[in-house]
Each structure stands twice: as C-alpha cells, then as structure tokens.
Design a protein around this motif. Structure first.
Motif, PDB file in Angstrom:
ATOM      1  N   PHE A  42     -23.832  26.480 -17.198  1.00 22.30           N
ATOM      2  CA  PHE A  42     -23.853  26.431 -18.661  1.00 22.30           C
ATOM      3  C   PHE A  42     -24.438  25.110 -19.106  1.00 22.30           C
ATOM      4  CE2 PHE A  42     -20.347  29.211 -17.628  1.00 22.30           C
ATOM      5  CZ  PHE A  42     -20.468  30.239 -18.545  1.00 22.30           C
ATOM      6  N   THR A  43     -25.113  25.121 -20.240  1.00 25.51           N
ATOM      7  CA  THR A  43     -25.458  23.854 -20.881  1.00 25.51           C
ATOM      8  C   THR A  43     -24.194  23.364 -21.583  1.00 25.51           C
ATOM      9  OG1 THR A  43     -26.141  24.841 -22.980  1.00 25.51           O
ATOM     10  CG2 THR A  43     -27.848  24.588 -21.269  1.00 25.51           C
ATOM     11  N   TYR A  57     -24.089  22.416 -24.559  1.00 25.73           N
ATOM     12  CA  TYR A  57     -24.137  23.044 -25.881  1.00 25.73           C
ATOM     13  C   TYR A  57     -23.510  24.430 -25.853  1.00 25.73           C
ATOM     14  CZ  TYR A  57     -25.882  25.108 -30.172  1.00 25.73           C
ATOM     15  OH  TYR A  57     -25.951  25.741 -31.391  1.00 25.73           O
ATOM     16  N   GLU A  58     -23.839  25.225 -24.848  1.00 27.59           N
ATOM     17  CA  GLU A  58     -23.276  26.582 -24.747  1.00 27.59           C
ATOM     18  C   GLU A  58     -21.757  26.551 -24.700  1.00 27.59           C
ATOM     19  OE1 GLU A  58     -26.118  29.493 -22.234  1.00 27.59           O
ATOM     20  OE2 GLU A  58     -25.518  27.665 -21.169  1.00 27.59           O
ATOM     21  N   GLY A 106     -21.517  27.632 -28.312  1.00 28.25           N
ATOM     22  CA  GLY A 106     -21.996  28.994 -28.116  1.00 28.25           C
ATOM     23  C   GLY A 106     -21.091  30.047 -28.718  1.00 28.25           C
ATOM     24  N   ASP A 107     -21.649  31.211 -28.964  1.00 27.64           N
ATOM     25  CA  ASP A 107     -20.888  32.317 -29.538  1.00 27.64           C
ATOM     26  C   ASP A 107     -19.756  32.777 -28.620  1.00 27.64           C
ATOM     27  OD1 ASP A 107     -22.538  32.282 -31.745  1.00 27.64           O
ATOM     28  OD2 ASP A 107     -23.837  33.894 -31.013  1.00 27.64           O
ATOM     29  N   ASP A 108     -19.971  32.661 -27.299  1.00 22.61           N
ATOM     30  CA  ASP A 108     -18.968  33.128 -26.343  1.00 22.61           C
ATOM     31  C   ASP A 108     -17.679  32.315 -26.387  1.00 22.61           C
ATOM     32  OD1 ASP A 108     -20.725  35.079 -25.494  1.00 22.61           O
ATOM     33  OD2 ASP A 108     -21.431  33.916 -23.772  1.00 22.61           O
ATOM     34  N   THR A 109     -17.757  31.084 -26.854  1.00 20.37           N
ATOM     35  CA  THR A 109     -16.565  30.226 -26.888  1.00 20.37           C
ATOM     36  C   THR A 109     -16.025  30.022 -28.301  1.00 20.37           C
ATOM     37  OG1 THR A 109     -17.866  28.193 -27.045  1.00 20.37           O
ATOM     38  CG2 THR A 109     -17.315  28.983 -24.823  1.00 20.37           C
ATOM     39  N   HIS A 166     -13.921  24.911 -28.400  1.00 18.51           N
ATOM     40  CA  HIS A 166     -15.141  25.108 -29.200  1.00 18.51           C
ATOM     41  C   HIS A 166     -15.246  23.975 -30.217  1.00 18.51           C
ATOM     42  CE1 HIS A 166     -18.446  27.582 -30.703  1.00 18.51           C
ATOM     43  NE2 HIS A 166     -18.089  27.161 -31.897  1.00 18.51           N
TER      44      HIS A 166
END
Length: 109
Positions: A58-59, A61-62, A66-69, A75
């Motif tokens: 993962f970056t 940023y992700e 990210g939407d997933d977190t 987050h």
C-alpha cells in the motif's frame, strides 16, 4: 489553573504511559498522542489481517486516505504518526516500509 509543578506531574505521567514525547531538551514543547504508535500499528494490522491483505503493498496515502479505510479509526492519521506506527510493525516483522516511485509505501507480512 494548575501550578507549574502539578502540570509537570501530569505531563510526566503521560510520558511514562507513552502518550507524551518531549520535543526539546528543556521540556517546554511536547507532543501528546491519543494512542501510542504501537497501538495505531495494532489497529492497522488488524484491518490488514481481517481483510486478507497480508503480502500486499500500500502507499501511505492509500492507508490513511483511501476509500477502503474510510470507516477505520486510523483513516486520516497524520503521516508522521503513521510512519511511527509502521515502524513499530516493522520491528515486529509484520511490515516493511518501502520506497516507491511516487513516495513511500508499506508491505505487510
């Protein structure tokens, strides 16, 4: 409205618990942490494990934007605290911080 001595006692107790870090030698500037880096790392790794994302990259940023977190407590976590959390996981051999073309990332084990 506490006297300076009482304030120092409170700050020292926070430091002993790992929730305060002095930023200078004179102890005039400090960082108060809601959670210790190890606690943030544990939350991040629980999410990784729960979602079957070990051996994934993962970056940074992700992870925090990210939407997933989006529904996770980590987050929006400040990047410096994220790095500390990931360093704690790295010491436990659960993650490795890596350099990517566009910045930094992390691989989870």
């Amino acid at each position: 409205k506490l006297p300076p001595e009482a304030i120092q006692v409170v700050l020292e107790e926070l430091r002993k618990n790992g929730n305060l870090e002095w930023l200078d030698k004179n102890k005039t500037s400090f960082l108060i942490m809601w959670r210790r880096p190890e606690e943030w790392g544990k939350l991040i790794y629980q999410w990784v494990s729960k979602n079957g994302l070990t051996n994934s990259v993962f970056t940074l940023y992700e992870l925090v934007s990210g939407d997933d977190t989006a529904d996770e407590e980590f987050h929006g976590l400040d990047e410096s605290m994220l790095l500390r959390a990931l360093q704690a996981l790295q010491q436990e051999h659960k993650a490795e911080i890596i350099t990517l073309d566009d910045g930094r990332g992390v691989k989870f084990f």
